[in-house]
Design a protein around this motif. Structure first.
Motif, short mmCIF file in Angstrom:
data_model
loop_
_atom_site.label_atom_id
_atom_site.label_comp_id
_atom_site.label_asym_id
_atom_site.label_seq_id
_atom_site.Cartn_x
_atom_site.Cartn_y
_atom_site.Cartn_z
N MET A 1 0.83 -1.04 0.17
CA MET A 1 -0.04 0.07 0.00
C MET A 1 0.89 1.24 0.06
N LYS A 2 2.01 1.15 0.83
CA LYS A 2 2.67 2.55 0.95
C LYS A 2 3.36 2.55 -0.29
N LYS A 3 3.84 1.67 -1.24
CA LYS A 3 4.54 1.85 -2.29
C LYS A 3 3.54 2.62 -3.43
N GLU A 4 2.35 2.05 -3.39
CA GLU A 4 1.34 2.63 -4.46
C GLU A 4 1.10 4.06 -4.13
N ILE A 5 1.14 4.49 -2.58
CA ILE A 5 0.85 5.68 -2.44
C ILE A 5 2.21 6.66 -2.69
N ILE A 6 3.18 6.32 -2.48
CA ILE A 6 4.40 6.83 -3.08
C ILE A 6 4.53 7.28 -4.46
N GLU A 7 4.08 6.04 -5.14
CA GLU A 7 3.98 6.11 -6.84
C GLU A 7 3.16 7.17 -7.24
N GLN A 8 1.80 7.28 -6.53
CA GLN A 8 0.74 8.06 -6.87
C GLN A 8 1.22 9.49 -6.59
N THR A 9 1.75 9.76 -5.28
CA THR A 9 2.40 11.08 -5.01
C THR A 9 3.54 11.83 -6.09
N GLU A 10 4.42 10.67 -6.53
CA GLU A 10 5.35 10.96 -7.36
C GLU A 10 4.76 11.42 -8.75
N THR A 11 3.63 10.89 -9.01
CA THR A 11 3.12 11.33 -10.32
C THR A 11 2.14 12.66 -10.13
N TYR A 12 1.79 12.78 -9.02
CA TYR A 12 1.14 14.04 -8.67
C TYR A 12 2.01 15.23 -8.90
N VAL A 13 3.32 15.06 -8.24
CA VAL A 13 4.15 16.07 -7.97
C VAL A 13 4.89 16.39 -9.22
N ARG A 14 5.02 15.47 -10.00
CA ARG A 14 5.63 15.48 -11.54
C ARG A 14 4.84 16.43 -12.30
N ASN A 15 3.40 16.27 -12.06
CA ASN A 15 2.47 16.99 -12.94
C ASN A 15 2.43 18.41 -12.55
N GLU A 16 2.39 18.64 -11.38
CA GLU A 16 2.25 19.78 -10.92
C GLU A 16 3.52 20.88 -11.00
N LEU A 17 4.69 20.27 -10.70
CA LEU A 17 6.00 21.02 -10.67
C LEU A 17 7.22 20.59 -11.76
N GLY A 18 6.96 19.76 -12.43
CA GLY A 18 7.68 18.93 -13.45
C GLY A 18 8.86 19.80 -14.18
N GLU A 19 8.49 21.08 -14.59
CA GLU A 19 9.33 21.82 -15.44
C GLU A 19 9.57 23.20 -14.92
N ASP A 20 9.34 23.38 -13.47
CA ASP A 20 9.55 24.86 -13.08
C ASP A 20 10.87 25.38 -13.32
N ALA A 21 10.97 26.37 -13.76
CA ALA A 21 12.05 27.04 -14.45
C ALA A 21 12.87 27.74 -13.01
N ALA A 22 12.23 27.65 -11.83
CA ALA A 22 12.84 28.83 -10.65
C ALA A 22 13.50 27.87 -9.83
N GLY A 23 13.85 26.57 -9.96
CA GLY A 23 14.74 25.73 -9.12
C GLY A 23 13.64 24.78 -8.46
N HIS A 24 12.37 24.79 -8.59
CA HIS A 24 11.48 24.07 -7.84
C HIS A 24 10.70 23.05 -8.65
N ASP A 25 11.45 22.35 -9.43
CA ASP A 25 11.18 21.46 -10.58
C ASP A 25 11.05 20.22 -9.70
N TRP A 26 10.77 18.92 -10.61
CA TRP A 26 10.69 17.60 -10.12
C TRP A 26 12.05 17.29 -9.49
N PHE A 27 13.19 17.51 -10.24
CA PHE A 27 14.56 17.38 -9.87
C PHE A 27 14.86 17.65 -8.66
N HIS A 28 14.44 18.95 -8.31
CA HIS A 28 14.60 19.27 -6.78
C HIS A 28 14.08 18.71 -5.91
N VAL A 29 12.69 18.34 -6.12
CA VAL A 29 11.75 17.49 -5.17
C VAL A 29 12.45 16.16 -5.04
#
Length: 216
Positions: A1-29
């Motif tokens: 269950m925890k693994k699935e929650i982590i994966e769901q959260t990763e997908t959500y964060v990628r979609n929200e912040l993925g390519e932010d150009a101010a240093g708060h992108d997915w790679f920062h997270v």
């Protein structure tokens, strides 16, 4: 269950912040997440799941990345409602996210051991070579100059002054980045910070040599 929650959260964060150009992108997270889990392992402390979730979500409500702080908070709340987690776990994650920010030196004391670890991981990503790159990316997005010696260095600031006062990217090193090493909570983070701090100090020394027209 925890693994699935982590994966769901990763997908959500990628979609929200993925390519932010101010240093708060997915790679920062992702770096913050990996730093946090490393600190957790080295310190043998804290709940790894809580730490990983808070690290993944730490920038979602950030007022810099949302129209208002309230809208950012609502965004985090709405996402957490979609997760099959107990209320006390959601509350702990929200509390961590709300207490780790620097906010011009006006931030809250981390509310738990997990919060201290996530805060350290986030602050480590603000210093060193990546910290230097992120500082100029963020300054450029805000429309700040690289440096202007006529602008006063700010020591103590309100949150409003920190967010909206006149500054430069070089000033940001003195107003925040160089202070972070002494604000870290864990021995593991302090050790990691040593070389990163030296990197920033060397960069600034070279910057001012070039700024002042010195060739050596």
């Amino acid at each position: 269950m925890k693994k699935e929650i982590i994966e769901q959260t990763e997908t959500y964060v990628r979609n929200e912040l993925g390519e932010d150009a101010a240093g708060h992108d997915w790679f920062h997270v992702d770096r913050v997440r990996r730093n946090a889990l490393h600190i957790c392992y080295e310190e043998q402390a804290g709940d790894p799941f809580i730490i990983e979730m808070a690290a993944l979500l730490h920038d979602i409500p950030d007022e810099k990345l949302n129209e208002t702080a309230e809208k950012g908070t609502q965004k985090l709340e709405s996402f957490l409602l979609t997760l099959p987690l107990q209320d006390h776990v959601k509350k702990h994650i929200k509390l961590i996210v709300s207490t780790i920010s620097f906010k011009g030196g006006n931030g809250c004391e981390p509310a738990s051991l997990e919060a201290k670890i996530v805060q350290d991981a986030d602050r480590l990503d603000a210093i060193g070579a990546i910290g230097i790159a992120r500082a100029f990316a963020y300054g450029g997005k805000k429309g700040q100059q690289i440096y202007n010696p006529a602008i006063q260095m700010r020591e103590k600031m309100s949150l409003e002054e920190y967010r909206n006062g006149k500054s430069t990217s070089i000033h940001h090193f003195y107003e925040k980045l160089l202070k972070l090493k002494n604000l870290l909570n864990t021995n593991t983070a302090v050790k990691i910070a040593e070389s990163r701090q030296k990197m920033m100090e060397t960069f600034l020394e070279q910057f001012f040599q070039e700024w002042n027209g010195k060739t050596k």
